[in-house]
Design an enzyme around this catalytic site. Structure first.
Site, PDB file in Angstrom:
ATOM      1  N   SER A   1     -75.687 -78.696   3.256  1.00 24.12           N
ATOM      2  CA  SER A   1     -75.397 -80.038   2.724  1.00 24.12           C
ATOM      3  C   SER A   1     -75.844 -80.180   1.272  1.00 24.12           C
ATOM      4  O   SER A   1     -76.934 -79.748   0.903  1.00 24.12           O
ATOM      5  CB  SER A   1     -76.096 -81.098   3.582  1.00 24.12           C
ATOM      6  N   ARG A   2     -74.995 -80.816   0.477  1.00 23.16           N
ATOM      7  CA  ARG A   2     -75.357 -81.069  -0.920  1.00 23.16           C
ATOM      8  C   ARG A   2     -76.035 -82.418  -1.084  1.00 23.16           C
ATOM      9  O   ARG A   2     -76.453 -82.786  -2.181  1.00 23.16           O
ATOM     10  CB  ARG A   2     -74.115 -81.037  -1.790  1.00 23.16           C
TER      11      ARG A   2
ATOM     12  N   THR B   1     -74.273 -86.343   9.637  1.00 22.88           N
ATOM     13  CA  THR B   1     -73.141 -85.430   9.514  1.00 22.88           C
ATOM     14  C   THR B   1     -72.896 -84.748  10.855  1.00 22.88           C
ATOM     15  O   THR B   1     -73.525 -85.080  11.871  1.00 22.88           O
ATOM     16  CB  THR B   1     -73.359 -84.455   8.327  1.00 22.88           C
TER      17      THR B   1
ATOM     18  N   LYS C   1     -72.007 -87.691  14.023  1.00 23.87           N
ATOM     19  CA  LYS C   1     -71.367 -88.889  13.453  1.00 23.87           C
ATOM     20  C   LYS C   1     -70.844 -89.857  14.516  1.00 23.87           C
ATOM     21  O   LYS C   1     -70.873 -91.062  14.316  1.00 23.87           O
ATOM     22  CB  LYS C   1     -70.201 -88.471  12.542  1.00 23.87           C
TER      23      LYS C   1
ATOM     24  N   ASP D   1     -67.252 -93.248   4.278  1.00 23.34           N
ATOM     25  CA  ASP D   1     -66.343 -92.161   3.863  1.00 23.34           C
ATOM     26  C   ASP D   1     -65.056 -92.714   3.246  1.00 23.34           C
ATOM     27  O   ASP D   1     -64.583 -92.226   2.217  1.00 23.34           O
ATOM     28  CB  ASP D   1     -65.973 -91.267   5.067  1.00 23.34           C
TER      29      ASP D   1
ATOM     30  N   TYR E   1     -63.968 -79.566  -1.086  1.00 15.24           N
ATOM     31  CA  TYR E   1     -64.526 -79.472  -2.447  1.00 15.24           C
ATOM     32  C   TYR E   1     -65.243 -78.144  -2.695  1.00 15.24           C
ATOM     33  O   TYR E   1     -65.869 -77.970  -3.739  1.00 15.24           O
ATOM     34  CB  TYR E   1     -65.447 -80.663  -2.764  1.00 15.24           C
TER      35      TYR E   1
HETATM   36  P1  NAP Z   1     -62.525 -81.712  11.766  1.00 14.38           P
HETATM   37  O1  NAP Z   1     -62.735 -82.981  12.512  1.00 14.38           O
HETATM   38  O2  NAP Z   1     -63.038 -80.424  12.337  1.00 14.38           O
HETATM   39  O3  NAP Z   1     -60.934 -81.565  11.516  1.00 14.38           O
HETATM   40  C1  NAP Z   1     -60.402 -80.387  10.945  1.00 14.38           C
HETATM   41  C2  NAP Z   1     -58.932 -80.618  10.607  1.00 14.38           C
HETATM   42  O4  NAP Z   1     -58.408 -79.426   9.987  1.00 14.38           O
HETATM   43  C3  NAP Z   1     -58.066 -80.879  11.836  1.00 14.38           C
HETATM   44  O5  NAP Z   1     -56.989 -81.713  11.466  1.00 14.38           O
HETATM   45  C4  NAP Z   1     -57.567 -79.455  12.162  1.00 14.38           C
HETATM   46  O6  NAP Z   1     -56.392 -79.428  12.932  1.00 14.38           O
HETATM   47  C5  NAP Z   1     -57.313 -78.935  10.775  1.00 14.38           C
HETATM   48  N1  NAP Z   1     -57.279 -77.470  10.736  1.00 14.38           N
HETATM   49  C6  NAP Z   1     -58.330 -76.628  10.829  1.00 14.38           C
HETATM   50  N2  NAP Z   1     -57.904 -75.336  10.742  1.00 14.38           N
HETATM   51  C7  NAP Z   1     -56.542 -75.390  10.597  1.00 14.38           C
HETATM   52  C8  NAP Z   1     -55.519 -74.410  10.465  1.00 14.38           C
HETATM   53  N3  NAP Z   1     -55.808 -73.089  10.458  1.00 14.38           N
HETATM   54  N4  NAP Z   1     -54.232 -74.819  10.311  1.00 14.38           N
HETATM   55  C9  NAP Z   1     -53.930 -76.132  10.308  1.00 14.38           C
HETATM   56  N5  NAP Z   1     -54.855 -77.116  10.451  1.00 14.38           N
HETATM   57  C10 NAP Z   1     -56.148 -76.748  10.587  1.00 14.38           C
HETATM   58  O7  NAP Z   1     -63.144 -81.784  10.294  1.00 14.38           O
HETATM   59  P2  NAP Z   1     -63.305 -83.081   9.356  1.00 14.38           P
HETATM   60  O8  NAP Z   1     -64.659 -83.637   9.535  1.00 14.38           O
HETATM   61  O9  NAP Z   1     -62.116 -83.950   9.572  1.00 14.38           O
HETATM   62  O10 NAP Z   1     -63.265 -82.403   7.901  1.00 14.38           O
HETATM   63  C11 NAP Z   1     -62.072 -81.877   7.380  1.00 14.38           C
HETATM   64  C12 NAP Z   1     -62.312 -81.350   5.963  1.00 14.38           C
HETATM   65  O11 NAP Z   1     -62.674 -82.444   5.106  1.00 14.38           O
HETATM   66  C13 NAP Z   1     -63.463 -80.347   5.865  1.00 14.38           C
HETATM   67  O12 NAP Z   1     -63.095 -79.349   4.952  1.00 14.38           O
HETATM   68  C14 NAP Z   1     -64.623 -81.167   5.319  1.00 14.38           C
HETATM   69  O13 NAP Z   1     -65.540 -80.378   4.565  1.00 14.38           O
HETATM   70  C15 NAP Z   1     -63.878 -82.133   4.416  1.00 14.38           C
HETATM   71  N6  NAP Z   1     -64.607 -83.398   4.184  1.00 14.38           N
HETATM   72  C16 NAP Z   1     -64.886 -83.736   2.886  1.00 14.38           C
HETATM   73  C17 NAP Z   1     -65.532 -84.921   2.628  1.00 14.38           C
HETATM   74  C18 NAP Z   1     -65.825 -85.285   1.200  1.00 14.38           C
HETATM   75  O14 NAP Z   1     -66.710 -86.116   0.969  1.00 14.38           O
HETATM   76  N7  NAP Z   1     -65.088 -84.761   0.246  1.00 14.38           N
HETATM   77  C19 NAP Z   1     -65.922 -85.774   3.672  1.00 14.38           C
HETATM   78  C20 NAP Z   1     -65.608 -85.401   4.988  1.00 14.38           C
HETATM   79  C21 NAP Z   1     -64.941 -84.191   5.239  1.00 14.38           C
HETATM   80  P3  NAP Z   1     -56.487 -79.350  14.548  1.00 14.38           P
HETATM   81  O15 NAP Z   1     -56.731 -80.762  15.006  1.00 14.38           O
HETATM   82  O16 NAP Z   1     -55.165 -78.826  14.961  1.00 14.38           O
HETATM   83  O17 NAP Z   1     -57.625 -78.421  14.886  1.00 14.38           O
END
Ligand code: NAP
Length: 280
Positions: A20-21, A67, A71, A108, A225
């Site tokens: 975590s950052r 996180t 959550k 978020d 990111y």
């Molecule tokens: P999550 O609940 O695990 O969801 C992951 C998503 O990615 C799902 O829609 C999943 O699809 C899809 N996915 C994973 N591997 C895939 C593949 N090979 N092909 C197609 N789809 C794929 O994770 P999350 O919490 O939503 O986070 C998602 C991303 O957002 C992460 O990279 C996280 O680091 C980033 N994020 C960034 C911030 C920020 O502040 N910038 C905040 C929150 C999250 P399925 O449902 O089919 O598995």
């Protein structure tokens, strides 16, 4: 509880949390505003979550970020849950109130919007439909936020279609679920395009879209990111679109918690970005 003044403590609760950052970010703001306080990563197992939330305020904690994987489960342990956290079904910010109650919020979505408004001030959410790729935990916050700022239609596609359909059931008729193979139809006329999947993260494949279908007037953003400039953003930039990376969302979602815990609304600016990026 003791009645003498204590240095406020906050931190991030998750498992794992080593990546975590947030500790770096909050430490930077504490230094920058010359505030007393500490922010620490806390790796807490699911089985210990309830006990930890009871103990932390007694140790001087004024709140915490939450996180993966806690959550969703913190909602059931909080005394007060904001409407938006309830709608999203997850919280990322806790406040341990003086009356002993735990207040849970989700910042978020507001962080996502604040980032777009700062980095792309000409973005008009109501200008056209949004295309959202992914329907995981983060997508719920993004969909709620896009609806709140007046996006007229949200086309959503997920590898596992049932998760996108679950979002439609929760968020209503503004959502149009499309197949992963219907990218041309998703992008047709889309004014805002968002990658909420983890595709593009270091070590994973990129999210690749047909370049010629992107409207150069569209705003394209990625929640990923690491790396900062994903293949998806690179591609959109080459198509002439305005692109916004995901780091700003991380910084903006943290600001309300910092303000509640330590008493100063922190700036999200180039220095803040640099402080977090320096660790790379
Ligand atoms: P999550 O609940 O695990 O969801 C992951 C998503 O990615 C799902 O829609 C999943 O699809 C899809 N996915 C994973 N591997 C895939 C593949 N090979 N092909 C197609 N789809 C794929 O994770 P999350 O919490 O939503 O986070 C998602 C991303 O957002 C992460 O990279 C996280 O680091 C980033 N994020 C960034 C911030 C920020 O502040 N910038 C905040 C929150 C999250 P399925 O449902 O089919 O598995």
């Amino acid at each position: 509880m003791t009645d003498h003044p204590r240095i406020p403590l906050a931190g991030v609760i998750g498992s794992p949390v080593a990546h975590s950052r947030s500790p770096l970010l909050h430490a930077y703001w504490l230094r920058r505003y010359r505030l007393k306080g500490h922010y620490i990563p806390m790796d807490i197992a699911q089985a210990d979550l309830r006990d930890a939330l009871q103990m932390l305020p007694k140790l001087g904690f004024v709140g915490a970020n939450v996180t993966i994987p806690h959550k969703e489960s913190v909602l059931a342990l909080a005394d007060i849950v904001t409407d938006r956290a309830a709608l999203i079904g997850a919280a990322n910010t806790l406040i341990f109130r003086k009356d002993g109650k735990i207040f849970a919020d989700n910042t978020d979505g507001s962080g996502f919007i604040a980032n777009l408004r700062q980095e792309a001030p000409h973005w008009i959410p109501a200008r056209g439909p949004a295309a959202v790729f992914g329907a995981g935990g983060a997508a719920r916050a993004i969909v709620a936020a896009l609806i709140e700022v007046g996006v007229p239609e949200i086309r959503i596609s997920n590898r596992t279609r049932s998760r996108a359909e679950a979002l439609r059931a929760d968020f209503g008729a503004k959502l149009v679920v499309m197949d992963w193979t219907q990218v041309p139809a998703m992008l047709d006329g889309a004014a805002t395009i968002v990658n909420t999947t983890s595709l593009g993260m270091s070590g994973k494949h990129d999210l690749i879209l047909p370049l010629d279908l992107l409207d150069p007037a569209a705003l394209v953003t990625d929640l990923v990111y690491t790396p900062l400039h994903t293949g998806f953003l690179q591609q959109a930039e080459e198509a002439g679109c305005t692109v916004v990376d995901g780091l700003g969302m991380l910084l903006h979602q943290a600001a309300p918690g910092f303000e509640r815990w330590f008493g100063v609304r922190p700036e999200v600016d180039a220095d803040t970005r640099a402080a977090v990026l320096l660790a790379e």
